[in-house]
Write a protein that holds these residues in place. Structure first.
Motif, PDB file in Angstrom:
ATOM      1  N   ALA A   1      82.418  10.052  27.095  1.00 12.12           N
ATOM      2  CA  ALA A   1      82.947  11.238  26.428  1.00 12.12           C
ATOM      3  C   ALA A   1      83.620  10.897  25.095  1.00 12.12           C
ATOM      4  O   ALA A   1      83.788  11.760  24.239  1.00 12.12           O
ATOM      5  N   TRP A   2      83.994   9.624  24.915  1.00  8.95           N
ATOM      6  CA  TRP A   2      84.685   9.203  23.700  1.00  8.95           C
ATOM      7  C   TRP A   2      83.754   8.581  22.665  1.00  8.95           C
ATOM      8  O   TRP A   2      84.194   8.222  21.567  1.00  8.95           O
ATOM      9  N   LEU A   3      82.476   8.416  22.976  1.00 10.96           N
ATOM     10  CA  LEU A   3      81.561   7.778  22.035  1.00 10.96           C
ATOM     11  C   LEU A   3      81.203   8.667  20.856  1.00 10.96           C
ATOM     12  O   LEU A   3      81.237   8.237  19.712  1.00 10.96           O
ATOM     13  N   ASN A   4      80.796   9.886  21.128  1.00 11.12           N
ATOM     14  CA  ASN A   4      80.413  10.792  20.054  1.00 11.12           C
ATOM     15  C   ASN A   4      81.432  11.928  19.980  1.00 11.12           C
ATOM     16  O   ASN A   4      81.389  12.857  20.774  1.00 11.12           O
ATOM     17  N   THR A   5      82.302  11.837  19.010  1.00  9.34           N
ATOM     18  CA  THR A   5      83.331  12.876  18.845  1.00  9.34           C
ATOM     19  C   THR A   5      83.020  13.780  17.656  1.00  9.34           C
ATOM     20  O   THR A   5      83.855  14.574  17.246  1.00  9.34           O
ATOM     21  N   GLU A   6      81.798  13.669  17.148  1.00  7.45           N
ATOM     22  CA  GLU A   6      81.387  14.526  16.039  1.00  7.45           C
ATOM     23  C   GLU A   6      81.481  15.989  16.466  1.00  7.45           C
ATOM     24  O   GLU A   6      81.098  16.358  17.579  1.00  7.45           O
ATOM     25  N   GLY A   7      82.029  16.791  15.596  1.00  7.49           N
ATOM     26  CA  GLY A   7      82.170  18.209  15.893  1.00  7.49           C
ATOM     27  C   GLY A   7      83.550  18.590  16.400  1.00  7.49           C
ATOM     28  O   GLY A   7      83.890  19.769  16.438  1.00  7.49           O
ATOM     29  N   LEU A   8      84.347  17.600  16.795  1.00  4.35           N
ATOM     30  CA  LEU A   8      85.722  17.913  17.190  1.00  4.35           C
ATOM     31  C   LEU A   8      86.545  18.280  15.956  1.00  4.35           C
ATOM     32  O   LEU A   8      86.265  17.804  14.853  1.00  4.35           O
ATOM     33  N   LYS A   9      87.532  19.105  16.142  1.00  2.00           N
ATOM     34  CA  LYS A   9      88.426  19.471  15.050  1.00  2.00           C
ATOM     35  C   LYS A   9      89.014  18.205  14.431  1.00  2.00           C
ATOM     36  O   LYS A   9      89.399  17.277  15.135  1.00  2.00           O
ATOM     37  N   GLU A  10      89.060  18.171  13.113  1.00  2.46           N
ATOM     38  CA  GLU A  10      89.650  17.053  12.392  1.00  2.46           C
ATOM     39  C   GLU A  10      90.897  17.522  11.668  1.00  2.46           C
ATOM     40  O   GLU A  10      90.883  18.559  11.013  1.00  2.46           O
ATOM     41  N   MET A  11      91.961  16.752  11.801  1.00  2.00           N
ATOM     42  CA  MET A  11      93.238  17.132  11.194  1.00  2.00           C
ATOM     43  C   MET A  11      93.770  15.963  10.381  1.00  2.00           C
ATOM     44  O   MET A  11      93.845  14.835  10.883  1.00  2.00           O
ATOM     45  N   ARG A  12      94.114  16.197   9.144  1.00  2.00           N
ATOM     46  CA  ARG A  12      94.682  15.155   8.280  1.00  2.00           C
ATOM     47  C   ARG A  12      96.185  15.056   8.533  1.00  2.00           C
ATOM     48  O   ARG A  12      96.843  16.051   8.802  1.00  2.00           O
ATOM     49  N   THR A  13      96.712  13.847   8.446  1.00  2.00           N
ATOM     50  CA  THR A  13      98.136  13.643   8.724  1.00  2.00           C
ATOM     51  C   THR A  13      99.019  14.440   7.780  1.00  2.00           C
ATOM     52  O   THR A  13     100.025  15.008   8.192  1.00  2.00           O
ATOM     53  N   GLU A  14      98.636  14.518   6.494  1.00  2.00           N
ATOM     54  CA  GLU A  14      99.480  15.255   5.536  1.00  2.00           C
ATOM     55  C   GLU A  14      99.470  16.762   5.770  1.00  2.00           C
ATOM     56  O   GLU A  14     100.308  17.481   5.223  1.00  2.00           O
ATOM     57  N   ASP A  15      98.545  17.247   6.605  1.00  2.00           N
ATOM     58  CA  ASP A  15      98.508  18.670   6.930  1.00  2.00           C
ATOM     59  C   ASP A  15      99.378  19.021   8.137  1.00  2.00           C
ATOM     60  O   ASP A  15      99.507  20.194   8.479  1.00  2.00           O
ATOM     61  N   TYR A  16      99.971  18.017   8.779  1.00  2.00           N
ATOM     62  CA  TYR A  16     100.848  18.247   9.926  1.00  2.00           C
ATOM     63  C   TYR A  16     102.286  18.234   9.403  1.00  2.00           C
ATOM     64  O   TYR A  16     102.902  17.181   9.266  1.00  2.00           O
ATOM     65  N   GLN A  17     102.797  19.400   9.087  1.00  2.00           N
ATOM     66  CA  GLN A  17     104.064  19.520   8.376  1.00  2.00           C
ATOM     67  C   GLN A  17     105.240  18.880   9.111  1.00  2.00           C
ATOM     68  O   GLN A  17     106.114  18.287   8.487  1.00  2.00           O
ATOM     69  N   LYS A  18     105.279  18.986  10.436  1.00  2.00           N
ATOM     70  CA  LYS A  18     106.376  18.349  11.183  1.00  2.00           C
ATOM     71  C   LYS A  18     106.429  16.846  10.929  1.00  2.00           C
ATOM     72  O   LYS A  18     107.498  16.269  10.780  1.00  2.00           O
ATOM     73  N   LEU A  19     105.267  16.212  10.883  1.00  2.00           N
ATOM     74  CA  LEU A  19     105.207  14.778  10.623  1.00  2.00           C
ATOM     75  C   LEU A  19     105.651  14.466   9.192  1.00  2.00           C
ATOM     76  O   LEU A  19     106.444  13.547   8.961  1.00  2.00           O
ATOM     77  N   VAL A  20     105.154  15.233   8.242  1.00  2.02           N
ATOM     78  CA  VAL A  20     105.547  15.052   6.840  1.00  2.02           C
ATOM     79  C   VAL A  20     107.054  15.183   6.704  1.00  2.02           C
ATOM     80  O   VAL A  20     107.711  14.346   6.068  1.00  2.02           O
ATOM     81  N   ASP A  21     107.623  16.218   7.314  1.00  2.00           N
ATOM     82  CA  ASP A  21     109.077  16.438   7.235  1.00  2.00           C
ATOM     83  C   ASP A  21     109.855  15.267   7.827  1.00  2.00           C
ATOM     84  O   ASP A  21     110.878  14.855   7.267  1.00  2.00           O
TER      85      ASP A  21
END
Length: 148
Positions: free
Chosen positions: A117-137
């Motif tokens: 289940a972890w081999l092909n993750t194409e198509g899963l939602k992708e999130m950039r670290t700078e777009d996660y405001q709690k982490l940036v803060d």
């Protein structure tokens, strides 16, 4: 002709340079690697031990009767794997290189333990670290800026 590439750990205590002849790497899925890294698999680049120069020698964990694993005791970064006897080669973790983008996976090892289940993750939602405001803060509050 081999290129010289550098790498190291998260805290900077352990650094190395390695002569790299090609872009081939592989994913190991064996249970020993899964347990040693706490991950589904680990990406390795196989190199000659004599082609690796450590600026500061890593720590070594006697992981089995036949092998040992290098790591940094300060930050926990895993550097790889080598047999205790009988091999001039060792594996370095792809992610410990300063620029791992060169390497391409050429095969899987330890296929009996693959979590498919972890081999092909194409198509899963992708999130950039700078777009996660709690982490940036959190970074800005702690250091004054976001690393990037």
């Amino acid at each position: 002709m081999a290129d010289e590439m550098s790498g190291g750990c998260a805290c900077g205590r352990v650094r190395y340079t390695a002569k790299i002849a090609d872009d081939e790497a592989y994913l190991c899925h064996c249970r020993m690697c899964q347990r040693a890294t706490g991950s589904i698999s680990i990406a390795f680049k196989n190199v000659k031990q004599s082609d690796v120069a450590w600026e500061h020698e890593p720590d070594w964990y006697d992981s089995s009767p036949i092998a040992e694993r290098s790591y940094c005791r300060e930050c926990g970064t895993s550097f790889g794997f080598r047999f205790k006897e009988g091999s001039e080669n060792m594996d370095l973790t792809v992610a410990s290189f300063d620029d791992p983008s060169r390497f391409k996976p050429m095969h899987h090892f330890g296929a009996e333990s693959i979590h498919r289940a972890w081999l092909n993750t194409e198509g899963l939602k992708e999130m950039r670290t700078e777009d996660y405001q709690k982490l940036v803060d959190k970074w800005v509050d702690a250091t004054g800026s976001f690393p990037g």
